[in-house]
Motif scaffolding. Structure first.
Motif, PDB file in Angstrom:
ATOM      1  N   GLN A 144       0.831  -1.209   0.000  1.00  0.00           N
ATOM      2  CA  GLN A 144       0.000   0.000   0.000  1.00  0.00           C
ATOM      3  C   GLN A 144       0.863   1.255   0.000  1.00  0.00           C
ATOM      4  OE1 GLN A 144      -2.784   0.184   3.250  1.00  0.00           O
ATOM      5  NE2 GLN A 144      -3.606   2.185   2.601  1.00  0.00           N
ATOM      6  N   ILE A 145       1.949   1.231   0.774  1.00  0.00           N
ATOM      7  CA  ILE A 145       2.864   2.372   0.805  1.00  0.00           C
ATOM      8  C   ILE A 145       3.468   2.600  -0.572  1.00  0.00           C
ATOM      9  CG2 ILE A 145       5.077   3.196   1.720  1.00  0.00           C
ATOM     10  CD1 ILE A 145       4.345   1.884   4.377  1.00  0.00           C
ATOM     11  N   SER A 146       3.812   1.509  -1.235  1.00  0.00           N
ATOM     12  CA  SER A 146       4.365   1.598  -2.587  1.00  0.00           C
ATOM     13  C   SER A 146       3.410   2.319  -3.527  1.00  0.00           C
ATOM     14  CB  SER A 146       4.669   0.192  -3.115  1.00  0.00           C
ATOM     15  OG  SER A 146       4.989   0.222  -4.490  1.00  0.00           O
ATOM     16  N   HIS A 147       2.145   1.949  -3.499  1.00  0.00           N
ATOM     17  CA  HIS A 147       1.156   2.556  -4.385  1.00  0.00           C
ATOM     18  C   HIS A 147       0.882   4.006  -4.001  1.00  0.00           C
ATOM     19  CE1 HIS A 147      -0.189  -0.714  -7.024  1.00  0.00           C
ATOM     20  NE2 HIS A 147       0.131  -1.525  -6.020  1.00  0.00           N
ATOM     21  N   GLU A 148       0.794   4.295  -2.707  1.00  0.00           N
ATOM     22  CA  GLU A 148       0.446   5.640  -2.268  1.00  0.00           C
ATOM     23  C   GLU A 148       1.560   6.646  -2.510  1.00  0.00           C
ATOM     24  OE1 GLU A 148      -1.415   6.338   1.401  1.00  0.00           O
ATOM     25  OE2 GLU A 148      -2.954   4.794   1.118  1.00  0.00           O
ATOM     26  N   THR A 149       2.762   6.181  -2.698  1.00  0.00           N
ATOM     27  CA  THR A 149       3.875   7.099  -2.957  1.00  0.00           C
ATOM     28  C   THR A 149       4.266   7.146  -4.431  1.00  0.00           C
ATOM     29  OG1 THR A 149       5.429   5.327  -2.338  1.00  0.00           O
ATOM     30  CG2 THR A 149       4.832   6.936  -0.634  1.00  0.00           C
ATOM     31  N   GLY A 150       3.470   6.534  -5.288  1.00  0.00           N
ATOM     32  CA  GLY A 150       3.714   6.663  -6.713  1.00  0.00           C
ATOM     33  C   GLY A 150       4.462   5.515  -7.358  1.00  0.00           C
ATOM     34  N   PHE A 151       4.834   4.504  -6.562  1.00  0.00           N
ATOM     35  CA  PHE A 151       5.499   3.320  -7.117  1.00  0.00           C
ATOM     36  C   PHE A 151       4.443   2.245  -7.351  1.00  0.00           C
ATOM     37  CE2 PHE A 151       8.956   5.387  -4.809  1.00  0.00           C
ATOM     38  CZ  PHE A 151       9.992   5.313  -5.718  1.00  0.00           C
ATOM     39  N   HIS A 152       4.013   2.090  -8.564  1.00  0.00           N
ATOM     40  CA  HIS A 152       2.955   1.123  -8.851  1.00  0.00           C
ATOM     41  C   HIS A 152       3.519  -0.264  -9.132  1.00  0.00           C
ATOM     42  CE1 HIS A 152       0.039   4.357  -8.765  1.00  0.00           C
ATOM     43  NE2 HIS A 152       0.867   5.056  -9.527  1.00  0.00           N
ATOM     44  N   ASP A 153       4.826  -0.369  -9.058  1.00  0.00           N
ATOM     45  CA  ASP A 153       5.510  -1.659  -9.189  1.00  0.00           C
ATOM     46  C   ASP A 153       6.272  -1.904  -7.889  1.00  0.00           C
ATOM     47  OD1 ASP A 153       7.364  -3.714  -9.648  1.00  0.00           O
ATOM     48  OD2 ASP A 153       7.505  -3.256 -11.782  1.00  0.00           O
ATOM     49  N   LEU A 154       5.863  -2.903  -7.117  1.00  0.00           N
ATOM     50  CA  LEU A 154       6.459  -3.161  -5.806  1.00  0.00           C
ATOM     51  C   LEU A 154       7.952  -3.439  -5.905  1.00  0.00           C
ATOM     52  CD1 LEU A 154       6.145  -3.550  -2.762  1.00  0.00           C
ATOM     53  CD2 LEU A 154       5.524  -5.939  -3.201  1.00  0.00           C
ATOM     54  N   SER A 155       8.348  -4.214  -6.902  1.00  0.00           N
ATOM     55  CA  SER A 155       9.772  -4.542  -7.026  1.00  0.00           C
ATOM     56  C   SER A 155      10.597  -3.285  -7.332  1.00  0.00           C
ATOM     57  CB  SER A 155       9.978  -5.593  -8.124  1.00  0.00           C
ATOM     58  OG  SER A 155       9.554  -5.102  -9.381  1.00  0.00           O
ATOM     59  N   HIS A 156      10.039  -2.391  -8.137  1.00  0.00           N
ATOM     60  CA  HIS A 156      10.732  -1.122  -8.425  1.00  0.00           C
ATOM     61  C   HIS A 156      10.864  -0.282  -7.162  1.00  0.00           C
ATOM     62  CE1 HIS A 156      10.758   3.060 -10.470  1.00  0.00           C
ATOM     63  NE2 HIS A 156      11.988   2.591 -10.367  1.00  0.00           N
ATOM     64  N   PHE A 157       9.794  -0.270  -6.366  1.00  0.00           N
ATOM     65  CA  PHE A 157       9.817   0.471  -5.100  1.00  0.00           C
ATOM     66  C   PHE A 157      10.902  -0.063  -4.171  1.00  0.00           C
ATOM     67  CE2 PHE A 157       8.070   0.419  -0.644  1.00  0.00           C
ATOM     68  CZ  PHE A 157       8.407   1.731  -0.339  1.00  0.00           C
ATOM     69  N   GLU A 158      10.927  -1.378  -3.964  1.00  0.00           N
ATOM     70  CA  GLU A 158      11.904  -1.965  -3.041  1.00  0.00           C
ATOM     71  C   GLU A 158      13.335  -1.771  -3.544  1.00  0.00           C
ATOM     72  OE1 GLU A 158      10.460  -5.980  -2.590  1.00  0.00           O
ATOM     73  OE2 GLU A 158       9.443  -5.420  -0.716  1.00  0.00           O
ATOM     74  N   LYS A 159      13.518  -1.871  -4.853  1.00  0.00           N
ATOM     75  CA  LYS A 159      14.850  -1.683  -5.435  1.00  0.00           C
ATOM     76  C   LYS A 159      15.322  -0.233  -5.255  1.00  0.00           C
ATOM     77  CE  LYS A 159      17.414  -2.107  -9.781  1.00  0.00           C
ATOM     78  NZ  LYS A 159      17.314  -2.487 -11.233  1.00  0.00           N
ATOM     79  N   THR A 160      14.419   0.723  -5.520  1.00  0.00           N
ATOM     80  CA  THR A 160      14.770   2.141  -5.365  1.00  0.00           C
ATOM     81  C   THR A 160      15.006   2.484  -3.911  1.00  0.00           C
ATOM     82  OG1 THR A 160      13.382   2.654  -7.288  1.00  0.00           O
ATOM     83  CG2 THR A 160      14.029   4.490  -5.880  1.00  0.00           C
ATOM     84  N   PHE A 161      14.172   1.963  -3.017  1.00  0.00           N
ATOM     85  CA  PHE A 161      14.312   2.230  -1.590  1.00  0.00           C
ATOM     86  C   PHE A 161      15.668   1.742  -1.083  1.00  0.00           C
ATOM     87  CE2 PHE A 161      13.739   1.873   2.921  1.00  0.00           C
ATOM     88  CZ  PHE A 161      12.816   2.863   3.252  1.00  0.00           C
TER      89      PHE A 161
END
Length: 374
Positions: free
Chosen positions: A341-358
């Motif tokens: 949910q945090i991924s989507h609410e912050t503009g990362f609609h791809d979870l793997s992209h979010f975790e990789k960027t984080f």
């Protein structure tokens, strides 16, 4: 009069000073009054204070609640309370909880009583948040209203409130609050406002085995303060990664934007400041530099050049850092929110992209980051 009011509320915040001034004015007339405010803000105290400040102070002050009235006998119960309050004040709580047909009958009463006649009883009412009947305020009687401030609107009054409660509950235990406790007490979202503070203090006086209340003891007795402590830890280190080399000075730029502030360096060019305003509002949406350039009335290549010149960062990089800063904040302040949910609410609609960027910007995975804080 002023000293009598001061005895009812602790503190001297601007919101409280303004309220006291209003009560003095309201006490000089006999018009019916609606007292508005959240639970625990002191609506009953306000009604009683206005009565004591008025010329009716030597006459009865009668308080009643419509929630306990039998609807079939509501008019008779009102008339009985009215007779008890002759010459004084009748305070009716939750009046809009009555059925509409009953309110219509009562409306006829104060329309008759309050227009062009000497007022025998001043009527004051509160409205229940569970009912939305607003017919009461459509009466031809000259209804006035006063809205009471929430405790969060007068945070500076909390220490004075504690001193008042210390005196009130000294027979149970006379407590002293360590200075290190105040950041928690002032930041806590007090449910039920002043009533919530008093419930807390009464429990503290009973539960504490020590007269000196430390921060450790406070957290031990009231675990609900732990979330406030975590948020303060988060804010105190300015999003926690002060020593992180990967975000460097640009991390502080993202933090500034997250707080809805335009940095001074961006004010040197109107296109930069306009684009940053757009980014602050839309960073969690699917936006590109073309969108920002259109809002700034410049071309995309020129905006890219301006970003590097004035901000020292590319549009894409800043957008990612802003999203990561917001995700870090949510990981701290919303411990029950799912990573997805945090991924989507912050503009990362791809979870793997979010975790990789984080992980690239912060050094750990989002789940690890959250565990470190808790």
């Amino acid at each position: 009069m002023e000293s009598e009011l001061c005895s009812q509320w602790a503190g001297c915040s601007p919101a409280l000073v303004q309220l006291k001034q209003q009560l003095n004015r309201l006490s000089g007339v006999d018009f019916p009054l609606i007292i508005k405010g959240e639970k625990g803000t002191g609506k009953g105290l306000v009604a009683a204070a206005i009565h004591r400040l008025s010329q009716r102070k030597s006459a009865p002050f009668i308080s009643t609640c419509c929630l306990v009235w039998e609807h079939k006998d509501a008019v008779a119960q009102f008339e009985a309370c009215y007779q008890k309050a002759l010459g004084g004040t009748l305070f009716i709580k939750n009046i809009n909880a009555l059925p509409e047909q009953i309110l219509i009958k009562l409306q006829r009463f104060w329309d008759r009583e309050y227009i062009g006649q000497q007022i025998q009883v001043r009527i004051m009412c509160t409205l229940s948040p569970r009912h939305e009947n607003g017919d009461l305020l459509e009466s031809s009687a000259p209804w006035l209203s006063v809205c009471l401030p929430q405790l969060k609107q007068r945070i500076e009054d909390i220490p004075a409130l504690f001193w008042m409660l210390k005196e009130k509950y000294k027979n149970i235990q006379e407590l002293s609050i360590d200075n290190e406790c105040w950041p928690l007490l002032l930041s806590f979202p007090w449910q039920d406002n002043v009533k919530g503070v008093e419930r807390f203090y009464a429990k503290l006086a009973v539960l504490s085995e020590q007269k000196q209340v430390s921060r450790t003891l406070l957290l031990q007795l009231f675990p609900e303060f732990e979330s406030v402590a975590i948020k303060q830890q988060y804010l105190a280190v300015n999003l926690l990664d002060e020593s992180g080399p990967k975000l460097g000075t640009r991390r502080s730029l993202a933090s500034t934007l997250l707080e809805k502030q335009i940095p001074e360096c961006a004010l040197q060019h109107v296109a930069v400041s306009r684009s940053l305003e757009f980014i602050m509002q839309q960073f969690n949406e699917k936006i590109t530099i073309e969108h920002a350039a259109q809002k700034a009335c410049v071309s995309s290549p020129h905006l890219s050049y301006l970003f590097r010149k004035h901000l020292g960062v590319s549009f894409k990089k800043l957008l990612l850092e802003l999203r990561i800063e917001q995700s870090k904040k949510l990981l701290v302040t919303e411990p029950d929110m799912q990573i997805t949910q945090i991924s989507h609410e912050t503009g990362f609609h791809d979870l793997s992209h979010f975790e990789k960027t984080f992980r690239k910007l912060v050094g750990v995975k989002p789940s690890q980051y959250r565990r470190q804080l808790h």
